[in-house]
Design a protein around this motif. Structure first.
Motif, short mmCIF file in Angstrom:
data_model
loop_
_atom_site.label_atom_id
_atom_site.label_comp_id
_atom_site.label_asym_id
_atom_site.label_seq_id
_atom_site.Cartn_x
_atom_site.Cartn_y
_atom_site.Cartn_z
N ALA A 1 -6.02 -1.43 6.40
CA ALA A 1 -5.84 -1.28 4.67
C ALA A 1 -4.66 -1.48 4.02
O ALA A 1 -4.33 -1.78 3.29
CB ALA A 1 -5.85 0.59 5.08
N ALA A 2 -3.47 -1.87 4.70
CA ALA A 2 -2.14 -2.58 4.06
C ALA A 2 -2.75 -3.22 2.51
O ALA A 2 -2.05 -2.96 2.21
CB ALA A 2 -1.33 -3.80 5.16
N SER A 3 -3.93 -3.49 2.73
CA SER A 3 -3.67 -4.87 1.08
C SER A 3 -4.65 -4.24 0.43
O SER A 3 -4.11 -4.71 -0.67
CB SER A 3 -4.57 -5.95 1.28
OG SER A 3 -6.38 -5.42 2.13
N LEU A 4 -4.67 -2.72 0.46
CA LEU A 4 -5.38 -1.93 -0.48
C LEU A 4 -4.20 -1.22 -1.80
O LEU A 4 -2.92 -1.22 -1.39
CB LEU A 4 -6.72 -0.35 0.09
CG LEU A 4 -7.51 -1.04 1.14
CD1 LEU A 4 -7.73 0.42 1.40
CD2 LEU A 4 -8.44 -1.52 0.05
N PRO A 5 -4.13 -1.37 -2.60
CA PRO A 5 -2.83 -0.18 -2.84
C PRO A 5 -2.37 1.06 -2.91
O PRO A 5 -1.68 1.36 -2.92
CB PRO A 5 -3.14 -0.40 -4.53
CG PRO A 5 -5.17 -0.28 -4.62
CD PRO A 5 -5.66 -0.98 -3.14
N GLY A 6 -3.04 2.05 -2.48
CA GLY A 6 -3.80 2.48 -2.08
C GLY A 6 -4.44 3.72 -0.48
O GLY A 6 -6.04 2.87 -0.37
N LEU A 7 -3.94 4.45 -0.30
CA LEU A 7 -4.65 5.11 0.69
C LEU A 7 -4.85 6.45 1.22
O LEU A 7 -3.13 6.43 1.08
CB LEU A 7 -4.70 4.04 2.15
CG LEU A 7 -5.89 5.00 3.89
CD1 LEU A 7 -7.17 4.58 3.36
CD2 LEU A 7 -5.33 4.50 4.77
N TYR B 1 -8.02 5.97 -4.60
CA TYR B 1 -7.41 5.28 -3.69
C TYR B 1 -8.36 6.04 -2.83
O TYR B 1 -9.44 6.94 -2.96
CB TYR B 1 -6.64 5.95 -3.34
CG TYR B 1 -4.98 5.36 -4.07
CD1 TYR B 1 -5.05 4.65 -4.36
CD2 TYR B 1 -3.62 5.90 -3.45
CE1 TYR B 1 -4.00 4.11 -5.58
CE2 TYR B 1 -2.48 5.44 -4.09
CZ TYR B 1 -2.85 4.16 -5.61
OH TYR B 1 -1.52 4.10 -5.33
N GLY C 1 4.05 -1.60 2.51
CA GLY C 1 4.26 -0.26 1.85
C GLY C 1 4.87 0.61 1.83
O GLY C 1 6.20 0.73 2.71
N MET D 1 1.09 -1.60 0.23
CA MET D 1 0.48 -0.14 0.17
C MET D 1 0.91 1.34 0.07
O MET D 1 1.86 1.31 0.61
CB MET D 1 -1.19 -0.18 1.29
CG MET D 1 -1.70 1.12 1.13
SD MET D 1 -2.68 1.59 2.91
CE MET D 1 -1.57 1.88 4.36
N LYS D 2 0.21 2.23 -0.67
CA LYS D 2 0.93 3.04 -1.02
C LYS D 2 0.31 4.40 0.51
O LYS D 2 -1.35 4.40 -0.44
CB LYS D 2 0.95 4.48 -2.03
CG LYS D 2 2.29 3.35 -3.13
CD LYS D 2 2.37 4.51 -4.71
CE LYS D 2 3.44 3.48 -5.63
NZ LYS D 2 4.06 3.86 -6.29
#
Length: 184
Positions: free
Chosen positions: A65-71, A27, A98, A1-2
């Motif tokens: 949220a670590a599995s999301l591409p970005g937050l 995001y 991340g 994740m970014k």
């Protein structure tokens, strides 16, 4: 994740830029006042439970949220936030593979002061008193926690939120959200 970590003084336009960036990239946006407003309904600002729960919630969201591409996260450095929050954010995100991308948002003083009291700011229980802002700034309230050097600094004085969002996306090679085709 970014983790796009937008920070700056109150009124610089962090949330407005973050909303544009969220639309541009898809995001998710985690506005810090979602947590602040929740906790203010029960605890006094700056009280021990307020500080501890605020940090726990912020860090828990980053972890989950670590599995999301970005937050995208918006943040106003002020001295009720412990320095360990910044360190724990970096360590927590990096330990899950991340990256935290610190983006500072600045604004010329006159424009920032003009933006201080708006209906949008009032909706989120944000600082809206220009007199109080000046007092807190003079007392050094916004001088901590110390932020890492930003990977990008944006000036929102004359640059639109959309242009600033595009600058973030371009600088960090963020994927752009698919947009629907318009009828000709």
């Amino acid at each position: 994740m970014k983790l796009i970590f937008l920070y700056g003084l109150p009124g610089t336009g962090k949330l407005t830029i973050a909303r544009e960036l969220s639309q541009l990239t898809a995001y998710k946006l985690f506005h810090n006042h979602l947590t602040v407003d929740l906790l203010l309904s029960v605890f006094e600002f700056g009280s021990k439970p307020f500080i501890e729960l605020r940090e726990k919630i912020w860090l828990s969201i980053f972890e989950e949220a670590a599995s999301l591409p970005g937050l995208i996260f918006t943040f106003n450095p002020e001295n009720s936030v412990r320095q360990s929050f910044i360190e724990n954010t970096i360590r927590g995100v990096e330990s899950r593979g991340g990256e935290v991308l610190f983006v500072e948002v600045v604004c010329e003083r006159g424009e920032l002061e003009r933006r201080m009291d708006t209906p949008e700011r009032r909706n989120h229980k944000k600082l809206v008193s220009l007199e109080l802002f000046r007092k807190l700034k003079a007392e050094g309230v916004f001088d901590s926690p110390k932020m890492p050097s930003p990977k990008l600094t944006l000036n929102s004085t004359q640059t639109s939120p959309g242009e600033n969002a595009m600058e973030i996306a371009a600088r960090f090679s963020l994927p752009l959200a698919a947009r629907g085709n318009s009828a000709s």
